[in-house]
Design an enzyme around this catalytic site. Structure first.
Site, PDB file in Angstrom:
ATOM      1  N   CYS A 133       0.787  -1.234   0.000  1.00 14.73           N
ATOM      2  CA  CYS A 133       0.000   0.000   0.000  1.00 14.73           C
ATOM      3  C   CYS A 133       0.823   1.290   0.000  1.00 14.73           C
ATOM      4  CB  CYS A 133      -1.030   0.004   1.125  1.00 14.73           C
ATOM      5  SG  CYS A 133      -0.655  -1.007   2.524  1.00 14.73           S
TER       6      CYS A 133
ATOM      7  N   ARG B 176       7.183 -11.265   5.120  1.00 16.66           N
ATOM      8  CA  ARG B 176       6.927 -10.978   6.535  1.00 16.66           C
ATOM      9  C   ARG B 176       7.523 -12.107   7.367  1.00 16.66           C
ATOM     10  NH1 ARG B 176       0.473  -9.425   6.212  1.00 16.66           N
ATOM     11  NH2 ARG B 176       0.696  -7.774   4.655  1.00 16.66           N
TER      12      ARG B 176
ATOM     13  N   GLN C 156       0.483 -11.127  -3.224  1.00 19.78           N
ATOM     14  CA  GLN C 156      -0.932 -10.795  -3.083  1.00 19.78           C
ATOM     15  C   GLN C 156      -1.511 -10.298  -4.402  1.00 19.78           C
ATOM     16  OE1 GLN C 156      -0.322  -7.812   0.009  1.00 19.78           O
ATOM     17  NE2 GLN C 156      -1.569  -9.039   1.391  1.00 19.78           N
TER      18      GLN C 156
ATOM     19  N   ASP D  54      -3.062  -7.745  -4.866  1.00 17.47           N
ATOM     20  CA  ASP D  54      -3.350  -6.539  -4.085  1.00 17.47           C
ATOM     21  C   ASP D  54      -3.843  -5.416  -5.001  1.00 17.47           C
ATOM     22  OD1 ASP D  54      -3.510  -5.113  -1.812  1.00 17.47           O
ATOM     23  OD2 ASP D  54      -1.358  -4.968  -1.448  1.00 17.47           O
TER      24      ASP D  54
ATOM     25  N   HIS E 257      -5.490  -1.100  -4.668  1.00 17.26           N
ATOM     26  CA  HIS E 257      -5.990   0.005  -3.850  1.00 17.26           C
ATOM     27  C   HIS E 257      -6.805   0.926  -4.734  1.00 17.26           C
ATOM     28  CE1 HIS E 257      -2.534  -1.563  -1.623  1.00 17.26           C
ATOM     29  NE2 HIS E 257      -3.324  -1.329  -0.575  1.00 17.26           N
TER      30      HIS E 257
ATOM     31  N   HIS F 276      -8.410  -0.554   0.548  1.00 11.62           N
ATOM     32  CA  HIS F 276      -7.505  -1.697   0.388  1.00 11.62           C
ATOM     33  C   HIS F 276      -8.375  -2.904   0.024  1.00 11.62           C
ATOM     34  CE1 HIS F 276      -4.230   0.219   2.909  1.00 11.62           C
ATOM     35  NE2 HIS F 276      -5.295   0.899   3.292  1.00 11.62           N
TER      36      HIS F 276
END
Length: 643
Positions: free
Chosen positions: A336, A365, A383, A385, A387, A513
């Protein structure tokens, strides 16, 4: 007199000192018989504990989620009582409820084994038959420490000493001559505990989770409201073991993991083929839905993560390195902040919003090695991912559109949505109550606009805003959280994102998100277990194997495979000097959906004998027909719809 309000809104009067059991008895004898506990003014309480004034009261039975948790909590206590009755040299420590069951950590020099389970379970059933009343007692802290030390329960004494403030009383629950430190509540008596429990396994566990402390013996069990539910659960476990993605991943040559790269995946050719099929499908769906794809750096300076706030909140989970130039860098734990930097590049106008920015972002992580679990919990993951930067008035429309998109994608993967949960304000949160009222209403309205009534998960929101999570069911009824959308007003503010509004002034965008699959690693693990490796044609890494019966058919097998590949199919050829039955069995273990058997007769007639995975029959078709039909069958769902 005290006034009691029941869940249906009706009110009744009771004498001072009345208990929830009195309330249940006044409603019906059958309810009193089924009652396990009560929720009083929102708090779970013992059934016989007197009410302390006017109250809202809901009676809890084994049909309620709270009832099942009570059953598992009591099963843990009955386990501890049974163990200490059989093995008096054992100290008890903690015994919480977990998903589908409970555990208890014991301190004992002699190790337990699963061979002890039958004897312990028999003792547990004796304790249930004894029907001991379970009584709540309030003790002074110092007296409790002294008593637990006197009976040799040093761990309990330490817990009380460490976590109970001076002068504060504690509660102890007694059943027969056995008692335990516990906040409660509990069932009215041990006889209320259904005998639908089973001890499952042993494991080691450090006292208080600290590897510097002594190792305890953790005994896991499961407990249910009735024998049928227990039997169904054990069947699910049996099925889950057969579907274990780690076992199937090796069997199907998809991936492996090894000690030198804990929590990291070595994707083999077939596994990466599956990955790319999924990624390509999602990329097409996102493009169709108006997303742009970006890519952000893998490593960024510490100062960047300090500004975003991740250094303070996630430092212990970040992989950090230093350079000879005295830089402190970190692998990105999330995408992000990088997306905000792209948003900030150049001027943005209200006309640019909503801006939907997607990335198949590789993140790292740190997770303790004991928490890692195959593909389901890893240290390196990617991910799907994205936004969405939008104006406040676009939140509901964008959220509703996302719910429809995510639902459609989940359906294409054959996963059934059980429900969508709305995580509301947690105890530790940023923002005012007015902000949370508005944000929760926005998410609720958006879900309803998408035709969904979310299940409220109290306190499950992110600290900065509420969220919607997709709860999916797999083929054996297990739930998986795949997909989320979360409101965020904080990060754009922290990182200085802004756009020029219609009024010519600078404004902060709102950031949504969102992920549909979550991590691709975990999602592939879910797919493997959902399908037990037998993927639908479009996902299968190898869609067709052309297997020659004799050497004489090898040339035609190669020719047929080449024609099938031209049609876009993923095809292998097997011309080994093995029997056809051996080849069919081997490729069936590899979960190949179609085996095309060819011998002299098929070669002469330019035909294929098609055998489907899981079927003993075969279908003789011309090569031309097979190409057309199999190519259509292998199309991803979105491309098939477009035809």
């Amino acid at each position: 007199m005290i006034n009691v309000t029941l869940p249906d809104g009706s009110k009744r009067e009771y004498a001072d000192g009345a208990s929830p059991l009195d309330v249940a008895e006044s409603i019906s004898k059958s309810l009193a018989k089924k009652a396990l506990a009560a929720r009083v003014n929102g708090e779970l309480r013992d059934l016989t504990r007197p009410l302390e004034g006017d109250s809202d009261v809901a009676i809890i039975t084994d049909k309620d989620a709270d009832g099942l948790e009570l059953i598992r909590h009591d099963a843990a206590h009955v386990l501890a009582q049974a163990v200490q009755a059989l093995y008096p040299d054992t100290q008890v420590t903690i015994g919480p409820v977990i998903d589908d069951g409970f555990y208890y950590d014991f301190a004992r020099k002699v190790p337990f084994s699963t061979d002890d389970f039958e004897k312990i379970e028999a003792k547990m059933r004796e304790i249930v038959d004894a029907d001991y009343p379970i009584l709540r007692e309030v003790w002074e802290k110092d007296a409790a420490i002294a008593e637990f030390k006197r009976i040799g329960e040093d761990y309990k004494a330490q817990i009380i000493d460490d976590i109970i403030p001076p002068g504060e009383a504690i509660t102890v629950y007694r059943q027969g001559d056995w008692f335990d430190l516990c906040r409660g509540p509990h069932l009215p008596s041990t006889g209320k505990l259904p005998k639908a429990f089973k001890l499952m396994k042993m494991a080691g566990a450090y006292w208080r989770g600290d590897s510097k402390n002594e190792m305890l013996q953790r005994m896991y069990g499961t407990a249910w409201a009735n024998e049928k539910d227990l039997k169904d659960h054990l069947h699910r476990l049996e099925e889950a073991e057969k579907r274990d993605h780690r076992k199937l991943g090796r069997q199907m040559d998809l991936f492996h993991m090894q000690e030198e790269g804990k929590g990291m995946v070595f994707w083999h050719e077939k596994g990466l083929t599956l990955w790319r099929v999924i990624e390509a499908y999602v990329r097409r769906r996102l493009t169709e839905a108006g997303y742009v794809e970006v890519r952000t750096p893998q490593v960024l300076d510490r100062k960047f993560w300090e500004q975003s706030g991740h250094w303070d909140k996630y430092r212990e989970n970040m992989f950090v390195c230093e350079t000879e130039e005295e830089e402190t860098l970190s692998l990105k734990p999330m995408n992000c902040p990088g997306h905000v930097q792209i948003f900030k590049f150049g001027q943005k106008s209200y006309r640019d919003l909503p801006l939907r920015m997607a990335e198949f972002g590789a993140c790292h992580r740190y997770e303790p090695s004991g928490a890692l679990h195959g593909l389901m919990r890893v240290r390196a993951f990617t991910q799907d991912d994205a936004h969405i930067f939008c104006r406040e008035d676009q939140i509901e429309e964008e959220t509703a559109a996302f719910i429809k998109l995510a639902s459609s994608i989940h359906e294409d993967f054959g996963l059934v949505r059980d429900h969508i949960s709305l995580g509301t304000r947690p105890a530790l949160r940023a923002g005012s109550e007015e902000f949370w009222d508005k944000a929760e209403a926005q998410m609720l309205n958006a879900a309803r606009a998408a035709g969904v009534e979310p299940v409220v998960a109290e306190g499950d929101g992110a600290f900065y805003a509420p969220k919607l999570d997709f709860q999916l069911k797999d083929a054996i009824g297990r739930s998986w959280t795949c997909g989320t959308i979360q409101l965020d007003y904080v990060l754009p503010e922290r990182l200085g994102a802004e756009y020029t509004g219609e009024d010519g002034q600078k404004h902060r965008p709102v950031m949504l998100h969102r992920a549909i699959l979550g991590s691709l690693e975990r999602f592939i693990g879910v797919l493997i277990e959902n399908y037990a490796g037998s993927f639908p044609m479009w996902l299968s890494p190898v869609q067709v194997v052309v297997a020659a019966i004799t050497d004489g058919a090898a040339e035609y097998a190669e020719e047929a495979a080449a024609e099938l590949r031209k049609a876009g199919l993923r095809v292998e050829v097997d011309t080994r000097n093995e029997t056809i039955n051996y080849k069919v069995r081997e490729h069936s273990l590899q979960k190949v959906p179609v085996i095309a058997v060819v011998g002299a007769r098929e070669a002469e007639g330019r035909k294929l004998a098609l055998r489907r995975l899981g079927s003993n029959g075969q279908e003789i078709v011309s090569l031309d027909d097979a190409i057309v039909n199999l190519a259509h069958e292998a199309l991803p769902p979105d491309l098939k719809r477009a035809r």
